[in-house]
Structure formats: structure tokens, C-alpha cells
Design a protein around this motif. Structure first.
Motif, mmCIF file in Angstrom:
data_model
loop_
_atom_site.group_PDB
_atom_site.id
_atom_site.type_symbol
_atom_site.label_atom_id
_atom_site.label_comp_id
_atom_site.label_asym_id
_atom_site.label_seq_id
_atom_site.Cartn_x
_atom_site.Cartn_y
_atom_site.Cartn_z
ATOM 1 N N UNK A 91 17.130 24.486 -11.189
ATOM 2 C CA UNK A 91 16.732 23.639 -12.304
ATOM 3 C C UNK A 91 15.229 23.310 -12.194
ATOM 4 N N UNK A 92 14.517 23.410 -13.297
ATOM 5 C CA UNK A 92 13.081 23.097 -13.351
ATOM 6 C C UNK A 92 12.848 21.876 -14.224
ATOM 7 N N UNK A 93 11.823 21.120 -13.894
ATOM 8 C CA UNK A 93 11.452 19.918 -14.622
ATOM 9 C C UNK A 93 10.195 20.182 -15.449
ATOM 10 N N UNK A 94 10.075 19.528 -16.609
ATOM 11 C CA UNK A 94 8.884 19.661 -17.434
ATOM 12 C C UNK A 94 7.714 18.841 -16.901
ATOM 13 N N UNK A 95 7.973 17.938 -16.010
ATOM 14 C CA UNK A 95 6.922 17.102 -15.423
ATOM 15 C C UNK A 95 6.536 17.649 -14.058
ATOM 16 N N UNK A 96 5.319 17.389 -13.660
ATOM 17 C CA UNK A 96 4.838 17.872 -12.363
ATOM 18 C C UNK A 96 5.313 16.950 -11.263
ATOM 19 N N UNK A 97 6.105 17.521 -10.359
ATOM 20 C CA UNK A 97 6.601 16.770 -9.205
ATOM 21 C C UNK A 97 6.194 17.543 -7.965
ATOM 22 N N UNK A 98 5.510 16.912 -7.039
ATOM 23 C CA UNK A 98 5.085 17.603 -5.820
ATOM 24 C C UNK A 98 6.294 18.210 -5.084
ATOM 25 N N UNK A 99 6.123 19.478 -4.663
ATOM 26 C CA UNK A 99 7.183 20.158 -3.905
ATOM 27 C C UNK A 99 8.263 20.757 -4.769
ATOM 28 N N UNK A 100 8.165 20.642 -6.117
ATOM 29 C CA UNK A 100 9.197 21.157 -7.013
ATOM 30 C C UNK A 100 8.693 22.314 -7.853
ATOM 31 N N UNK A 101 7.670 22.990 -7.379
ATOM 32 C CA UNK A 101 7.128 24.099 -8.166
ATOM 33 C C UNK A 101 8.110 25.255 -8.279
ATOM 34 N N UNK A 102 8.905 25.459 -7.258
ATOM 35 C CA UNK A 102 9.881 26.575 -7.263
ATOM 36 C C UNK A 102 11.246 26.152 -7.802
ATOM 37 N N UNK A 103 11.328 24.981 -8.344
ATOM 38 C CA UNK A 103 12.579 24.504 -8.904
ATOM 39 C C UNK A 103 13.472 23.818 -7.890
ATOM 40 N N UNK A 104 14.597 23.289 -8.385
ATOM 41 C CA UNK A 104 15.524 22.555 -7.518
ATOM 42 C C UNK A 104 16.934 23.153 -7.676
ATOM 43 N N UNK A 105 17.517 23.512 -6.541
ATOM 44 C CA UNK A 105 18.870 24.061 -6.557
ATOM 45 C C UNK A 105 19.880 22.932 -6.763
ATOM 46 N N UNK A 106 20.846 23.189 -7.644
ATOM 47 C CA UNK A 106 21.861 22.186 -7.946
ATOM 48 C C UNK A 106 23.253 22.768 -7.717
ATOM 49 N N UNK A 107 24.212 21.886 -7.526
ATOM 50 C CA UNK A 107 25.594 22.303 -7.345
ATOM 51 C C UNK A 107 26.032 22.233 -5.904
ATOM 52 N N UNK A 108 27.332 22.435 -5.686
ATOM 53 C CA UNK A 108 27.946 22.407 -4.362
ATOM 54 C C UNK A 108 28.505 23.786 -4.023
ATOM 55 N N UNK A 109 28.674 24.010 -2.743
ATOM 56 C CA UNK A 109 29.209 25.310 -2.314
ATOM 57 C C UNK A 109 30.667 25.497 -2.752
ATOM 58 N N UNK A 110 31.479 24.470 -2.645
ATOM 59 C CA UNK A 110 32.923 24.566 -2.919
ATOM 60 C C UNK A 110 33.299 23.655 -4.086
ATOM 61 N N UNK A 111 34.178 24.172 -4.946
ATOM 62 C CA UNK A 111 34.659 23.390 -6.082
ATOM 63 C C UNK A 111 36.182 23.532 -6.167
ATOM 64 N N UNK A 112 36.888 22.371 -6.173
ATOM 65 C CA UNK A 112 38.337 22.347 -6.213
ATOM 66 C C UNK A 112 38.789 21.584 -7.457
#
Length: 458
Positions: A91-112
Motif C-alpha cells: 500500500x502506498x500513501x499520497x503523502x510523504x512519510x519518511x521510510x515509506x517510499x517503497x510502500x507498506x506491506x499489509x495483511x497477515x500470513x494466515x487467514x481463518x
């Protein structure tokens, strides 16, 4: 010595037991079951495979009817789901956030996900009419089973009449054969005394041999007619059967029976099946029309969800989730398919009206034909009975003339042949009357099947 004596005695005991067993088996095979017509029909309605298949079909249709009712009851199902994330979304943000240039991974490994869901039809016109359609289908199956029973009763009656006809015919031919043998013996004695010519002796003996093939054929006809009846009754072929009546026994009641014959067609199974089929098609037409109506369904679910990182067997965090709602479906357009299905069903219903009119005319024609055959047979029976009396008297006169030498072989043989033909014609006329009466009962459907069923249960 004692050992040999013991073996000898044991052998005698074995032979005795073996002989007793064979004697019992032979006695069992020689048993003869005497059947009247009502008993034969009851056995057939109970043991014939065709009737059992028809009864199974009724049970099968009943299950279909209960299944149609089940469509109106709630549907409850349990479900479970597991998924493993191989590569998480970024996920990418429209605002500049330090350290978030490559985006942010979301979600969990396992889903039940585990839970239950249910559906309940509230407004379901198609389901309602399908129940009536299934009930109409059961009624058709019941009438089809009745038609199978009526057909079986007709077959059993004719098979029973054929046995009586073949046995009476065999008896007539046997009497003719015995008369021919007696005449041949008398001619031989007269020839030895010099009273008869050798030509008369040869003619008499040839006549005996001429009658033998017909007698054997008649005997074979008796066996085949019995086999046919045993097949209809579902009986073992090793059991011998014999009719409890003779054709002449039916003569005394036939005049009263003719006066009480019901020729109405209201119980005809073909007409009833056609009417039930027409009713079924009308209900099917209504079902097609119901496809235009909206449906309303209540829905609900109760689930437990869990998400975690790492091992799939650790860090469970279950959270409940529930929901209820209503689903309204309003059909608007389906390419005109429903419209043409309704038109097609309407034309099929109209066709049934003309089919019924044609069937009624054909059944009326058959009824008239069978009544004519019955009346013709009754007249023929009266005429042939008088012919038998005259033929017996003529043969008796010719026998006395033959004893005093005033009649030739040809005259005696002609009298014997005339007597044989008169008796065969008499029995044939009774058989034709019974067969025509059975055909008429089959067409009208005026057979009390319940009486046979109740008698069997008793």
C-alpha cells in the motif's frame, strides 16, 4: 466281521434315507395347486414383478414430493476456509512519510474463517407451485400403477381361460382318439370273424395314427398355457397348477352378467391418465408463469475469523461475526425465454383437449365392438350347445348301427369327427365370450381391484 456288518447296516440306512429324500422331493414336485380365477388374480397382484416395480415407483414419487416440501424449509450449512498469503499486498500513501517510499506491506500470513449460514424462502411462488406439481405427479403414478394392475388382471384372466380351453380341447380330442381306437379294435375283431373288410380295418387304424399328432399338440398346448399363467403369477415352474373350473361352468351365469355389464368409460384408465396429465400440464403452465414473480429470502450467518503471522498453528485470535438480512429478487428481462416457455406450455394444454376427444371416440368404438362380440358369442354358445346334443345323438345312433353291421367305417368316423368339432366349437364360443368380456372390463376399467387386495390381506 463286526466291522463289515456295521458297514453293511450303515449302507442300508444311507440307502433308505436317500430313497426317502428322493421320495419326498418327487412328492413335492408332484404336488398340484388347484386355483380358481380369483385366487390366481390375488397371487398375481401380490407376486408379479411388474406390480412390485409400479409400487416402488409410487414410493419414489412420494420421496420427490417430500423433497419439494423441503425446499420451503430453512437451509443451514457449515463452512470453513483457510488461506496462506504468499506475497503480501503493498500500500502506498499520497503523502510523504519518511521510510515509506517503497510502500507498506499489509495483511497477515494466515487467514481463518469458520461459521454457519442459513437461508429461508419467505416469498417463493415457484416453490409453492412445485409442491402441487409433485402431488399431481404422484396422482399420475398412482393411476399408472392402477393401469398396470388392470392390464395384469386382464392377462391373468385370459391365461386362465386359455388353460381351461386347452384342457377341454385336449379332453375332447382324447375322447375322439379313444373312440377311434375302440372302433379300430372292433373292426379288427370283426375282420377276424370275417364280418369286416381289411380296408375298413386299415382305415380305422390309420385314423387312430392320424389323431395322435393333434392329441400330442393339444397336450403340449396345456403345458404352455400353464407356463404362461405361472409366469404371470410369479410362481416356480416346478409347481403344477390346475384350474378349479371348466369352461362350461361359466355358461349358467353369462346371461345375468351381460345384463349387468357397465359400459361407461368414467373408470377407463387411459382417460383418467390423460385427464391427470392435462391437470399436470396446467400446473406446469402456472409454474412457468410464477417465474415472473419476485422472490424474497431471509439470509443470515455467524462466523469466526482469525488472522495471524508466522506458523499456521499458532497465535489464533478468533473474532465472531454475525449478520441477518433479506434478499429480494425481481426478474425483469431474460431474453424472452420465459414468455416463449409459457406459450409452449399453453399449446401443450390445448393439444390434450383434442387428444382426449379422439381417445373417447376410439374407446367408444372398442366398447361397441366388444359388446357385439359378447352378444355374438352368447348366440353361438346356444347354437353350439344344441349342435353338441345333436352330434352326440347322431354318434350314438351310428355306434348302434355299427354294432349290428348296418354302418360303415366312413359313417362312424364322420359322426365322430362331427361330434369332436361340435364340442370344440362349443368350448371355443365360451372362451370367446370370456375373452371379449375381459377385454370390455379392461377398456371400461370397471374392475374392483380393492376386492382382490382385501381378500389377499385377509
Amino acid at each position: 466281521m463286526k466291522k463289515n456288518l456295521f458297514l453293511k447296516q450303515a449302507g442300508m440306512v444311507f440307502v433308505f434315507i436317500f430313497s426317502m429324500q428322493n421320495g419326498l422331493k418327487a412328492q413335492e414336485k408332484s404336488q398340484c395347486l388347484t386355483l380358481d380365477l380369483d385366487m390366481a388374480i390375488r397371487i398375481a397382484l401380490s407376486e408379479n414383478p411388474t406390480i412390485k416395480v409400479a409400487d416402488i415407483e409410487i414410493t419414489r414419487k412420494d420421496y420427490s414430493y417430500k423433497g419439494a416440501i423441503g425446499n420451503l424449509l430453512p437451509t443451514i450449512a457449515a463452512s470453513g476456509d483457510y488461506s496462506r498469503t504468499l506475497k503480501k499486498q503493498v500500500m502506498y500513501m499520497d503523502v510523504d512519510i519518511p521510510g515509506m517510499d517503497n510502500g507498506m506491506k499489509v495483511g497477515q500470513d494466515n487467514s481463518y474463517s469458520l461459521g454457519f449460514n442459513f437461508q429461508l424462502p419467505i416469498v417463493a411462488p415457484t416453490f409453492w407451485k412445485n409442491i402441487q406439481l409433485s402431488k399431481a405427479d404422484i396422482e399420475q403414478t398412482l393411476e399408472s400403477a392402477r393401469a398396470s394392475r388392470l392390464s395384469l388382471v386382464d392377462q391373468v384372466k385370459k391365461a386362465y381361460y386359455n388353460i381351461m380351453m386347452s384342457e377341454d380341447s385336449y379332453q375332447v380330442l382324447k375322447e375322439s382318439y379313444d373312440n377311434a381306437r375302440l372302433n379300430a379294435k372292433d373292426f379288427r375283431n370283426k375282420y377276424n370273424q370275417g364280418v369286416a373288410s381289411e380296408y375298413d380295418v386299415l382305415r380305422a387304424e390309420v385314423q387312430v395314427r392320424t389323431l395322435e399328432p393333434g392329441l400330442l399338440q393339444a397336450e403340449n398346448g396345456v403345458k404352455l398355457s400353464k407356463i404362461n399363467l405361472k409366469v404371470l403369477l410369479g410362481m416356480d415352474m416346478d409347481i403344477d397348477i390346475a384350474p378349479a373350473n371348466k369352461l362350461s361352468d361359466y355358461e349358467k351365469d353369462m346371461y345375468e352378467q351381460v345384463l349387468n355389464i357397465d359400459t361407461s368409460l368414467q373408470n377407463n384408465t387411459n382417460l383418467r391418465q390423460l385427464d391427470l396429465q392435462a391437470d399436470y400440464l396446467k400446473k406446469a403452465l402456472t409454474v412457468q408463469k410464477m417465474s415472473w414473480y419476485p422472490t424474497l429470502t431471509a439470509t443470515g450467518l455467524y462466523n469466526w475469523n482469525s488472522m495471524s503471522n508466522g506458523s499456521m498453528f499458532k497465535n489464533f485470535r478468533w473474532n465472531p461475526y454475525s449478520m441477518v438480512g433479506l434478499t429480494l429478487s425481481i426478474p425483469i428481462f431474460q431474453g424472452g425465454s420465459r414468455y416463449y416457455k409459457v406459450k409452449d406450455a399453453q399449446l401443450t394444454v390445448n393439444q390434450m383437449k383434442f387428444n382426449r376427444q379422439d381417445l373417447v371416440k376410439n374407446l367408444q368404438m372398442q366398447t361397441i365392438s366388444y359388446m357385439d362380440n359378447i352378444q355374438k358369442s352368447i348366440k353361438q354358445i346356444a347354437s353350439n350347445k344344441e349342435g353338441v346334443i345333436q352330434a352326440e345323438k347322431a354318434y350314438s345312433i351310428m355306434q348302434k348301427k355299427f354294432e349290428i353291421g348296418a354302418a360303415t367305417f366312413i359313417e362312424v368316423n364322420d359322426a365322430n369327427v362331427a361330434l369332436t368339432n361340435a364340442k370344440l366349437s362349443y368350448y371355443q364360443a365360451i372362451h370367446d365370450y370370456l375373452a371379449a368380456k375381459s377385454d370390455l372390463e379392461q377398456v371400461t376399467g370397471n374392475v374392483d381391484l380393492n376386492s382382490y387386495m382385501q381378500s389377499h390381506q385377509d
